[in-house]
Design a protein around this motif. Structure first.
Motif, PDB file in Angstrom:
ATOM      1  N   LEU A 171       0.805  -1.223   0.000  1.00 24.77           N
ATOM      2  CA  LEU A 171       0.000   0.000   0.000  1.00 24.77           C
ATOM      3  C   LEU A 171       0.838   1.274   0.000  1.00 24.77           C
ATOM      4  O   LEU A 171       0.617   2.164  -0.842  1.00 24.77           O
ATOM      5  N   PRO A 172       1.821   1.450   0.913  1.00 17.96           N
ATOM      6  CA  PRO A 172       2.629   2.669   0.845  1.00 17.96           C
ATOM      7  C   PRO A 172       3.462   2.763  -0.421  1.00 17.96           C
ATOM      8  O   PRO A 172       3.768   3.874  -0.885  1.00 17.96           O
ATOM      9  N   THR A 173       3.838   1.617  -0.983  1.00 20.28           N
ATOM     10  CA  THR A 173       4.539   1.658  -2.266  1.00 20.28           C
ATOM     11  C   THR A 173       3.661   2.319  -3.317  1.00 20.28           C
ATOM     12  O   THR A 173       4.102   3.218  -4.054  1.00 20.28           O
ATOM     13  N   VAL A 174       2.417   1.897  -3.395  1.00 21.02           N
ATOM     14  CA  VAL A 174       1.488   2.464  -4.368  1.00 21.02           C
ATOM     15  C   VAL A 174       1.273   3.959  -4.120  1.00 21.02           C
ATOM     16  O   VAL A 174       1.306   4.776  -5.052  1.00 21.02           O
ATOM     17  N   LEU A 175       1.074   4.329  -2.868  1.00 20.57           N
ATOM     18  CA  LEU A 175       0.737   5.710  -2.542  1.00 20.57           C
ATOM     19  C   LEU A 175       1.901   6.676  -2.755  1.00 20.57           C
ATOM     20  O   LEU A 175       1.682   7.854  -3.046  1.00 20.57           O
ATOM     21  N   VAL A 209       4.611   7.857  -7.054  1.00 24.37           N
ATOM     22  CA  VAL A 209       4.616   9.043  -7.910  1.00 24.37           C
ATOM     23  C   VAL A 209       5.498  10.131  -7.306  1.00 24.37           C
ATOM     24  O   VAL A 209       6.274  10.792  -8.003  1.00 24.37           O
ATOM     25  N   LEU A 210       5.411  10.310  -5.993  1.00 22.72           N
ATOM     26  CA  LEU A 210       6.291  11.272  -5.327  1.00 22.72           C
ATOM     27  C   LEU A 210       7.755  10.848  -5.476  1.00 22.72           C
ATOM     28  O   LEU A 210       8.635  11.678  -5.723  1.00 22.72           O
ATOM     29  N   GLY A 211       8.013   9.553  -5.338  1.00 22.97           N
ATOM     30  CA  GLY A 211       9.380   9.069  -5.523  1.00 22.97           C
ATOM     31  C   GLY A 211       9.901   9.339  -6.923  1.00 22.97           C
ATOM     32  O   GLY A 211      11.066   9.698  -7.105  1.00 22.97           O
ATOM     33  N   GLY A 212       9.043   9.178  -7.929  1.00 28.62           N
ATOM     34  CA  GLY A 212       9.458   9.456  -9.293  1.00 28.62           C
ATOM     35  C   GLY A 212       9.773  10.928  -9.513  1.00 28.62           C
ATOM     36  O   GLY A 212      10.737  11.277 -10.201  1.00 28.62           O
ATOM     37  N   ALA A 213       8.975  11.809  -8.937  1.00 27.21           N
ATOM     38  CA  ALA A 213       9.224  13.240  -9.084  1.00 27.21           C
ATOM     39  C   ALA A 213      10.550  13.631  -8.432  1.00 27.21           C
ATOM     40  O   ALA A 213      11.326  14.413  -8.990  1.00 27.21           O
ATOM     41  N   LEU A 214      10.814  13.089  -7.249  1.00 29.80           N
ATOM     42  CA  LEU A 214      12.082  13.392  -6.577  1.00 29.80           C
ATOM     43  C   LEU A 214      13.271  12.866  -7.381  1.00 29.80           C
ATOM     44  O   LEU A 214      14.319  13.522  -7.462  1.00 29.80           O
ATOM     45  N   ALA A 215      13.114  11.688  -7.983  1.00 29.63           N
ATOM     46  CA  ALA A 215      14.218  11.102  -8.736  1.00 29.63           C
ATOM     47  C   ALA A 215      14.552  11.898  -9.987  1.00 29.63           C
ATOM     48  O   ALA A 215      15.689  11.840 -10.469  1.00 29.63           O
ATOM     49  N   GLY A 235       9.001  -0.851   4.930  1.00 29.47           N
ATOM     50  CA  GLY A 235       9.804  -1.373   3.830  1.00 29.47           C
ATOM     51  C   GLY A 235       9.228  -1.020   2.476  1.00 29.47           C
ATOM     52  O   GLY A 235       9.957  -0.694   1.537  1.00 29.47           O
ATOM     53  N   GLY A 236       7.902  -1.060   2.360  1.00 27.39           N
ATOM     54  CA  GLY A 236       7.255  -0.679   1.111  1.00 27.39           C
ATOM     55  C   GLY A 236       7.458   0.789   0.777  1.00 27.39           C
ATOM     56  O   GLY A 236       7.603   1.159  -0.392  1.00 27.39           O
ATOM     57  N   ALA A 237       7.492   1.646   1.796  1.00 26.88           N
ATOM     58  CA  ALA A 237       7.734   3.073   1.565  1.00 26.88           C
ATOM     59  C   ALA A 237       9.146   3.293   1.023  1.00 26.88           C
ATOM     60  O   ALA A 237       9.361   4.111   0.115  1.00 26.88           O
ATOM     61  N   GLY A 238      10.127   2.560   1.555  1.00 26.16           N
ATOM     62  CA  GLY A 238      11.485   2.680   1.044  1.00 26.16           C
ATOM     63  C   GLY A 238      11.578   2.303  -0.421  1.00 26.16           C
ATOM     64  O   GLY A 238      12.243   2.982  -1.217  1.00 26.16           O
ATOM     65  N   TYR A 239      10.883   1.235  -0.802  1.00 26.74           N
ATOM     66  CA  TYR A 239      10.914   0.800  -2.196  1.00 26.74           C
ATOM     67  C   TYR A 239      10.293   1.845  -3.112  1.00 26.74           C
ATOM     68  O   TYR A 239      10.735   2.026  -4.254  1.00 26.74           O
ATOM     69  N   ALA A 240       9.276   2.556  -2.657  1.00 27.33           N
ATOM     70  CA  ALA A 240       8.599   3.552  -3.486  1.00 27.33           C
ATOM     71  C   ALA A 240       9.546   4.655  -3.930  1.00 27.33           C
ATOM     72  O   ALA A 240       9.391   5.216  -5.022  1.00 27.33           O
ATOM     73  N   PHE A 241      10.534   4.988  -3.106  1.00 24.54           N
ATOM     74  CA  PHE A 241      11.489   6.029  -3.482  1.00 24.54           C
ATOM     75  C   PHE A 241      12.680   5.450  -4.240  1.00 24.54           C
ATOM     76  O   PHE A 241      13.310   6.149  -5.034  1.00 24.54           O
ATOM     77  N   ALA A 291       8.121   6.252 -15.204  1.00 22.78           N
ATOM     78  CA  ALA A 291       8.302   4.932 -14.599  1.00 22.78           C
ATOM     79  C   ALA A 291       7.505   4.822 -13.296  1.00 22.78           C
ATOM     80  O   ALA A 291       6.964   3.753 -12.980  1.00 22.78           O
ATOM     81  N   ALA A 292       7.417   5.934 -12.554  1.00 23.49           N
ATOM     82  CA  ALA A 292       6.650   5.912 -11.308  1.00 23.49           C
ATOM     83  C   ALA A 292       5.154   5.764 -11.589  1.00 23.49           C
ATOM     84  O   ALA A 292       4.461   5.008 -10.905  1.00 23.49           O
ATOM     85  N   TYR A 293       4.639   6.497 -12.591  1.00 29.66           N
ATOM     86  CA  TYR A 293       3.232   6.326 -12.954  1.00 29.66           C
ATOM     87  C   TYR A 293       2.980   4.904 -13.457  1.00 29.66           C
ATOM     88  O   TYR A 293       1.918   4.306 -13.177  1.00 29.66           O
ATOM     89  N   ASP A 294       3.928   4.361 -14.197  1.00 33.49           N
ATOM     90  CA  ASP A 294       3.833   2.979 -14.663  1.00 33.49           C
ATOM     91  C   ASP A 294       3.718   2.020 -13.482  1.00 33.49           C
ATOM     92  O   ASP A 294       2.787   1.200 -13.402  1.00 33.49           O
ATOM     93  N   GLU A 295       4.638   2.133 -12.533  1.00 34.27           N
ATOM     94  CA  GLU A 295       4.625   1.198 -11.406  1.00 34.27           C
ATOM     95  C   GLU A 295       3.454   1.473 -10.467  1.00 34.27           C
ATOM     96  O   GLU A 295       2.874   0.544  -9.897  1.00 34.27           O
TER      97      GLU A 295
END
Length: 431
Positions: A64-68, A71-77, A121-127, A352-356
């Protein structure tokens, strides 16, 4: 007359930059721990007296936190140096896995603790994930992209083989807590390696604008390509089914009908063998219709659900997992080539973030409902449904002409999107 000097042979991997080598090495090390961690987490719940539903809840809590946050992780990257984002994400994930290992090793961890730490752990993967894809893209020239993606995936997939087999064996031998501790250590080593990556200035940051503008531009790049969002819609349901099979139903079937964690680890290792064996092929094979060929690989995703549904013996289950690994690599390499070819590099991490994000959007729901679905339809019935959905979606997506027609193009030539009249907001990638 003096003969001309013999040409100096080029190193076999001369195309692989220093950043590519470091990123690949770090990915292999991190993958060793990650492959065993889902097995350990599932059996930590089961050994604590948890049910099928509770295994699904813990898996959903991670997704769930990965999904949420993807997109923020992609913008930061796309705004920050990507290796800084990856190092920070790896360190956070190491801390989360170390805490999860501690509560499992001390025994009697309540469900809410397992869910909370899995969510961290899921939040870490999101970024981490959007930055990692962008780093591979910017580390090699476009003409070497297919080879680079294949080698990168072979390294990751080799780690999948060793990590799954080791994780299953260690879970059976010493308990899941030590496997989770090993995962935390692998995250630390991966972070140390990625700290050595050379900084590539982020293109999006130089262009100015705020985070919302970045997200809006990334969405425009994503939504303007019908082949892209059609496949992401397909994967939103497909990944929910696969997550339920691999994270929930597979460990349950292994515990009830096979040899437990050890046998499930061997089955997952066979999946990794399929990934690696096909990676060797994909490093040389360059199909013209990249998404059409890739989607034929998707038909193999549902084979393990069939094997589990009929209570197949371990050799048959391992063979089905091998075929699934073949399909994942065939699709994955062609998918990355399509993205590399069609998406401007300054927007790659956001797309890639929108994709995932889209692909994982239903995965928490799928794993959370896995237990109730098994109670309603029976374990075999739920597995048959997952297999049927996988095959159906693989067929339906081929109705989209852009999926069938998207063509590999020369580096300097016009894009397939241009040929089809699909809108583009930037020029093709030039690295």
């Amino acid at each position: 007359m003096q003969s001309p000097p013999s040409p100096v042979p080029r190193p076999r991997f001369a195309w692989a930059s220093r950043n590519f080598r470091i990123q690949t090495a770090a990915t292999v090390i991190g993958g060793l721990g990650n492959a065993g961690a889902p097995i350990a987490t599932a059996f930590a719940v089961l050994e604590g007296g948890g049910s099928t539903t509770e295994v699904g809840y813990v898996t959903a809590a991670r997704l769930l936190p990965t999904v949420l946050l993807l997109v923020l992780g992609g913008a930061l990257a796309d705004r920050l140096p990507r290796h800084h984002v990856m190092v920070g994400a790896n360190l956070f994930s190491a801390a989360a896995q170390a805490a999860l290992a501690a509560v499992v090793l001390t025994g009697g961890a309540p469900l809410w603790q397992l869910m909370l730490l899995s969510a961290a752990g899921g939040a870490g993967y999101a970024f981490y994930a959007p930055a990692a894809g962008g780093m591979v893209l910017e580390s090699v020239a476009p003409e070497h992209a297919a080879r680079a993606f294949s080698v990168y995936r072979m390294g990751l997939n080799a780690a999948q083989i060793g990590g799954a087999a080791l994780g299953g064996a260690l879970t059976a031998a010493v308990g899941p807590g030590w496997v989770l501790a090993l995962d935390a250590g692998c995250f630390l080593v991966a972070a140390a390696l990625r700290f050595l990556l050379e900084t590539v200035p982020p293109v999006a940051a130089a262009a100015g604008g705020g985070m919302l503008r970045d997200l809006r531009e990334g969405w425009q790049e994503f939504a303007s390509r019908r082949w892209l969002w059609v496949i992401v819609l397909q994967f939103s349901v497909l990944v929910a089914c696969i997550s339920a099979v691999e994270a929930v139903y597979g460990p349950i079937v292994a515990k009830e009908r096979l040899g437990g964690a050890r046998d499930w680890g061997l089955a997952m290792a066979a999946y990794g063998v399929g990934l690696v064996a096909t990676g060797v092929l994909m490093a040389r094979w360059q199909p013209r219709r990249i998404l059409l060929v890739g989607n034929w690989g998707v038909f193999l995703f549902g084979v393990p659900a069939l094997a589990l549904a009929v209570s197949a013996p371990l050799p048959v289950l391992a063979a089905s997992m091998f075929l699934s690994g073949v399909g994942v690599t065939v699709f994955g390499v062609n998918w990355m080539i399509a993205l590399q070819q069609e998406i401007p590099p300054e927007a790659f991490s956001r797309v890639a973030a929108y994709d995932e994000f889209g692909s994982l959007s239903l995965a928490p729901l799928g794993t959370a409902l896995a237990g109730p679905a098994a109670g309603l339809f029976g374990l075999s019935g739920a597995l048959w449904a997952c297999a049927a959905l996988s095959f159906l979606l693989s067929a339906v997506v081929l109705l989209e002409p852009q999926v069938r027609r998207l063509t590999r193009r020369p580096t300097a030539g016009p894009t397939a999107a241009d040929a089809q009249g699909a809108p583009r907001t930037a020029t093709a990638p030039t690295l």
